[in-house]
Design an enzyme around this catalytic site. Structure first.
Site, PDB file in Angstrom:
ATOM      1  N   ASP A   1       0.871  -1.168   0.000  1.00 50.12           N
ATOM      2  CA  ASP A   1       0.000   0.000   0.000  1.00 50.12           C
ATOM      3  C   ASP A   1       0.918   1.230   0.000  1.00 50.12           C
ATOM      4  O   ASP A   1       1.692   1.435   0.932  1.00 50.12           O
ATOM      5  CB  ASP A   1      -0.891  -0.030   1.253  1.00 50.12           C
ATOM      6  CG  ASP A   1      -1.885   1.122   1.297  1.00 50.12           C
ATOM      7  OD1 ASP A   1      -1.616   2.164   0.679  1.00 50.12           O
ATOM      8  OD2 ASP A   1      -2.920   0.977   1.977  1.00 50.12           O
TER       9      ASP A   1
ATOM     10  N   LYS B   1      -3.940  12.013  -1.664  1.00 48.26           N
ATOM     11  CA  LYS B   1      -2.938  12.519  -0.718  1.00 48.26           C
ATOM     12  C   LYS B   1      -1.881  13.292  -1.507  1.00 48.26           C
ATOM     13  O   LYS B   1      -2.188  14.359  -2.020  1.00 48.26           O
ATOM     14  CB  LYS B   1      -2.385  11.352   0.096  1.00 48.26           C
ATOM     15  CG  LYS B   1      -3.468  10.802   1.040  1.00 48.26           C
ATOM     16  CD  LYS B   1      -3.108   9.516   1.730  1.00 48.26           C
ATOM     17  CE  LYS B   1      -4.247   9.111   2.658  1.00 48.26           C
ATOM     18  NZ  LYS B   1      -4.234   7.678   2.975  1.00 48.26           N
TER      19      LYS B   1
HETATM   20  C1  LIG Z   1      -5.319   6.985   3.154  1.00 45.05           C
HETATM   21  C2  LIG Z   1      -5.041   5.537   3.145  1.00 45.05           C
HETATM   22  C3  LIG Z   1      -5.946   4.637   2.599  1.00 45.05           C
HETATM   23  C4  LIG Z   1      -7.249   5.145   2.087  1.00 45.05           C
HETATM   24  O1  LIG Z   1      -8.085   4.183   1.595  1.00 45.05           O
HETATM   25  P1  LIG Z   1      -9.476   4.633   0.970  1.00 45.05           P
HETATM   26  O2  LIG Z   1     -10.024   3.390   0.428  1.00 45.05           O
HETATM   27  O3  LIG Z   1      -9.196   5.689  -0.041  1.00 45.05           O
HETATM   28  O4  LIG Z   1     -10.304   5.218   2.063  1.00 45.05           O
HETATM   29  C5  LIG Z   1      -5.600   3.304   2.561  1.00 45.05           C
HETATM   30  N1  LIG Z   1      -4.424   2.875   3.062  1.00 45.05           N
HETATM   31  C6  LIG Z   1      -3.529   3.730   3.610  1.00 45.05           C
HETATM   32  C7  LIG Z   1      -2.237   3.231   4.137  1.00 45.05           C
HETATM   33  C8  LIG Z   1      -3.832   5.077   3.690  1.00 45.05           C
HETATM   34  O5  LIG Z   1      -2.966   5.912   4.237  1.00 45.05           O
END
Ligand SMILES: *Cc1c(COP(=O)(O)O)cnc(C)c1O
Length: 412
Positions: free
Chosen positions: A197, A223
């Site tokens: 991720d 982000k």
């Molecule tokens: C911000 C973030 C997400 C966001 O996931 P969404 O499905 O867009 O809500 C997922 N994983 C990490 C590590 C994040 O920082």
């Protein structure tokens, strides 16, 4: 010796990335240190969205899928993200949210690596990552097991049952970076695949997914990529795995020929098979403008500035808030830190509210972490100086004790 405001001005004057700030709308009087949560608005985005609405949607209507290449947006945006993450253009596509993509890719990994049935992850992983894996575990009822261990135990927990090592590259609380290449190699050595991720990494530092032999990845569009609230996310699948990959959200946009309207699902070639439904065109257009803000940007210079901004913040906190009760929650060594710094304080929530009231926007992560993110495209060295200056005043005057800074909002 304390760093002076004038030193920071001089750093801005010689910053090769300084002109990029003009690409963004930064409200007057705001010091924005939360681009790691929601990137700032690119200057070009409102006009682009207006054009997509008035011309492409309003006038061209359904013809736009072809004439304005709406249908090509997932792959086109993926190709724009590819150089930011060290991937080939045909290894990246834009779709859905990070959460949904985690589901698709984790499920796909289990298929690629059958009959192994364990998904290994870190207990402190981002909650949505943990929740999605828990959902998959429940759905597959006993056919898959999630193994959650502490950060330091990941490598020893890799065994012959592990199908997938699923991790977040930069820890959202501490900003600590995982060694992507080393952990991917360890996963491979034990016969597992790796899923990364990249939500807190993409757009904040150069990544080298192909060189690091990464298998699967996903990450956030809103982000550091500046795609706007709820922007679509991206997926990466190494070319060597694309042919065998099957994912369970087999919607029509992932079909080899969606407009044949055949009864039988047949996966598209390449990354398109990771798609599910129709792309959200307005959101895609906003993300495309966010990605254009990286045009001509050297990611090495971007990472160097990100590290320098974080170091400056910590140097100033150490010099000016030494007795304020802060504890460092992030690595002091910028080589091990993403583009954020994190400080612990028992009154962290109220302190952050007091800062926000002073125009310094960071955020708070329970139970006690103040987070300050540095988006190198639009954060200046003087912003860091001013932010710590206001923090020092808040701490010495104890203005965070004001009752209005104590009440918690839904989103922190
Ligand atoms: C911000 C973030 C997400 C966001 O996931 P969404 O499905 O867009 O809500 C997922 N994983 C990490 C590590 C994040 O920082």
């Amino acid at each position: 010796m304390t760093i002076a405001y004038a030193d920071c001005s001089a750093m801005d004057a010689s910053d090769p990335l300084a002109p990029a700030r003009e690409r963004f709308v930064i409200p007057h009087g705001v010091i924005y240190l939360d681009g790691n949560s929601l990137g700032a608005l690119p200057r070009s985005t409102p006009a682009r969205l207006l054009r997509v609405m008035e011309k492409e949607w309003g006038e061209d209507l359904v013809r736009s899928w072809n004439t304005n290449d709406w249908i090509g947006m997932p792959a086109r945006l993926g190709a724009r993200i590819a150089p930011l993450i060290g991937a080939a253009a045909d290894e990246v596509i834009v779709a859905d949210s990070t959460s949904v993509n985690l589901f698709k890719l984790a499920a796909a990994a289990l298929g690629l690596n059958a009959p192994r049935r364990v998904i290994l992850t870190e207990r402190d992983n981002f909650p949505t990552d943990l929740y999605v894996l828990q959902g998959l575990e429940e759905l597959l009822g006993g056919a898959v097991t999630m193994r959650m261990v502490a950060r330091g135990e990941l490598e020893s927990a890799l065994d012959e049952d592990v199908a997938l090592l699923a991790l977040t590259h930069v820890d959202f609380r501490t900003g600590e970076i995982h060694a992507m290449k080393r952990l991917t190699a360890a996963a491979h050595a034990s016969g597992a695949l790796g899923l990364w991720d990249l939500s807190h990494s993409a757009g904040a530092m150069a990544l080298h997914l192909d060189a690091d032999d990464v298998d699967l990845a996903t990450g956030c569009g809103y982000k550091y990529l500046n795609g706007g609230p709820g922007a679509p996310a991206f997926l990466f699948v190494a070319r060597r795995l694309q042919g065998q990959l099957r994912q369970p959200l087999s919607g029509w946009m992932g079909h080899a020929a969606p407009f044949e309207f055949a009864a039988q699902y047949r996966p598209a070639e390449g990354m398109r098979r990771t798609l599910c439904g129709t792309p959200p065109v307005l959101s895609m257009a906003a993300l495309e403008e966010g990605l254009r803000s990286f045009d001509g940007i050297d990611m090495g210079a971007l990472r160097a500035k990100s590290r320098a901004l974080g170091d400056l913040f910590l140097d100033l906190v150490e010099a000016r808030c030494a007795d304020a009760g802060f504890e460092m929650a992030c690595p002091r060594d910028s080589a091990r830190r993403g583009s954020q710094v994190s400080l612990r304080h028992p009154q962290g929530y109220a302190i952050m509210q007091a800062l926000i009231a002073q125009g310094v926007i960071g955020d708070f992560r329970a139970p006690d972490i103040l987070r300050f993110g540095f988006a190198p495209l639009y954060t200046r060295y003087v912003d860091v100086w001013n932010a710590v200056d206001r923090l020092a005043v808040i701490m010495s005057e104890e203005s965070w004790r004001d009752a209005r800074f104590q009440a918690r909002a839904v989103v922190t």
